[in-house]
Design a protein around this motif. Sequence first.
Motif, PDB file in Angstrom:
ATOM      1  N   VAL A   1      37.562  75.754  30.268  1.00 13.57           N
ATOM      2  CA  VAL A   1      36.247  76.370  30.110  1.00 13.57           C
ATOM      3  C   VAL A   1      35.235  75.551  30.900  1.00 13.57           C
ATOM      4  CG1 VAL A   1      34.408  76.970  28.469  1.00 13.57           C
ATOM      5  CG2 VAL A   1      36.814  77.312  27.844  1.00 13.57           C
TER       6      VAL A   1
ATOM      7  N   SER B   1      31.022  75.498  32.449  1.00 12.43           N
ATOM      8  CA  SER B   1      29.689  76.046  32.237  1.00 12.43           C
ATOM      9  C   SER B   1      29.081  76.492  33.558  1.00 12.43           C
ATOM     10  CB  SER B   1      28.776  74.995  31.587  1.00 12.43           C
ATOM     11  OG  SER B   1      28.518  73.935  32.500  1.00 12.43           O
ATOM     12  N   ARG B   2      28.072  77.310  33.458  1.00 10.55           N
ATOM     13  CA  ARG B   2      27.328  77.748  34.630  1.00 10.55           C
ATOM     14  C   ARG B   2      26.757  76.541  35.370  1.00 10.55           C
ATOM     15  NH1 ARG B   2      21.989  78.590  35.735  1.00 10.55           N
ATOM     16  NH2 ARG B   2      21.403  80.384  37.069  1.00 10.55           N
TER      17      ARG B   2
ATOM     18  N   GLN C   1      27.914  73.460  35.465  1.00  9.60           N
ATOM     19  CA  GLN C   1      28.966  72.718  36.165  1.00  9.60           C
ATOM     20  C   GLN C   1      29.312  73.387  37.489  1.00  9.60           C
ATOM     21  OE1 GLN C   1      31.784  72.813  32.858  1.00  9.60           O
ATOM     22  NE2 GLN C   1      31.723  70.579  32.745  1.00  9.60           N
TER      23      GLN C   1
ATOM     24  N   ARG D   1      33.804  85.588  30.892  1.00 12.46           N
ATOM     25  CA  ARG D   1      32.600  85.126  30.209  1.00 12.46           C
ATOM     26  C   ARG D   1      32.852  85.114  28.700  1.00 12.46           C
ATOM     27  NH1 ARG D   1      27.695  85.315  32.808  1.00 12.46           N
ATOM     28  NH2 ARG D   1      28.520  86.948  34.192  1.00 12.46           N
TER      29      ARG D   1
ATOM     30  N   GLN E   1      28.543  83.317  24.389  1.00 16.99           N
ATOM     31  CA  GLN E   1      28.207  82.125  25.161  1.00 16.99           C
ATOM     32  C   GLN E   1      28.125  82.520  26.633  1.00 16.99           C
ATOM     33  OE1 GLN E   1      30.441  78.462  23.900  1.00 16.99           O
ATOM     34  NE2 GLN E   1      31.609  79.912  22.675  1.00 16.99           N
TER      35      GLN E   1
ATOM     36  N   GLN F   1      26.709  81.457  29.140  1.00 17.88           N
ATOM     37  CA  GLN F   1      26.720  80.426  30.175  1.00 17.88           C
ATOM     38  C   GLN F   1      28.052  79.676  30.239  1.00 17.88           C
ATOM     39  OE1 GLN F   1      23.992  80.366  32.169  1.00 17.88           O
ATOM     40  NE2 GLN F   1      23.316  82.049  30.867  1.00 17.88           N
ATOM     41  N   GLN F   2      29.042  80.132  29.470  1.00 15.93           N
ATOM     42  CA  GLN F   2      30.353  79.483  29.432  1.00 15.93           C
ATOM     43  C   GLN F   2      31.418  80.458  29.930  1.00 15.93           C
ATOM     44  OE1 GLN F   2      30.987  76.204  28.324  1.00 15.93           O
ATOM     45  NE2 GLN F   2      28.765  75.961  28.227  1.00 15.93           N
TER      46      GLN F   2
ATOM     47  N   GLU G   1      35.705  80.991  30.892  1.00 12.56           N
ATOM     48  CA  GLU G   1      37.096  80.538  30.932  1.00 12.56           C
ATOM     49  C   GLU G   1      37.666  80.863  32.306  1.00 12.56           C
ATOM     50  OE1 GLU G   1      41.515  81.423  29.016  1.00 12.56           O
ATOM     51  OE2 GLU G   1      39.715  82.174  27.984  1.00 12.56           O
TER      52      GLU G   1
END
Length: 202
Positions: free
Chosen positions: A115, A117-118, A120, A157, A161, A163-164, A166
Amino acid sequence: MNPSNAAHDSPHYSQILIALMQGVLYQENDVQLWPSLLLLQARVRDYCQQLGLELILDEAEGYAYLRQRATAEGEAALPRLVPRRQLSYPVSLILVLLRKKLAEFDTQAGDTRLVVSREQIAEQLRLFLPDTANEARLLDRMDTHLNKVVELGFLYRLRGQEQQFEVRRILKAFVDAQWLSDFDQRLKDYASHGAALGGEEA
């Protein structure tokens, strides 16, 4: 009744073919169809071969999809059922960076789900995109590129969440080990390309 005949008469056979024609079939998402696909895969392969398609099934990673079969020498070429996708530079770059992250994740973690994040993804992407004084515009464009990666099926997505994401493991098939072996050179090429773009919009 012959067990093999019973398998061929499975009501899931048509559903499997339709699901594969529509895109990727995942073990975790298609819990009813996946066991039937494993049982019927020889029949599915034979049928798809007649259409010029090849079944790619990775039982360990839990996904299956169709790709255009290479035309043998002397064989008449069939019309393409699986279209080629022309990816933009930023989308290609995101896929490369995610594939490298997935390779690193597999060697370091025991979990099977990566997972990210946006933020990252944005941080890595900034290293290779042209400099711009308008950070908001760059991030807006990045969201467009991320949406395209989600649409292609390489990111999922997470619910609740936004902004997270997989990273879907089918990315390993799209960006294979041979392609990844040249990764450092490809990143240099991408960096040079980004510099050449200057202030142009990605």
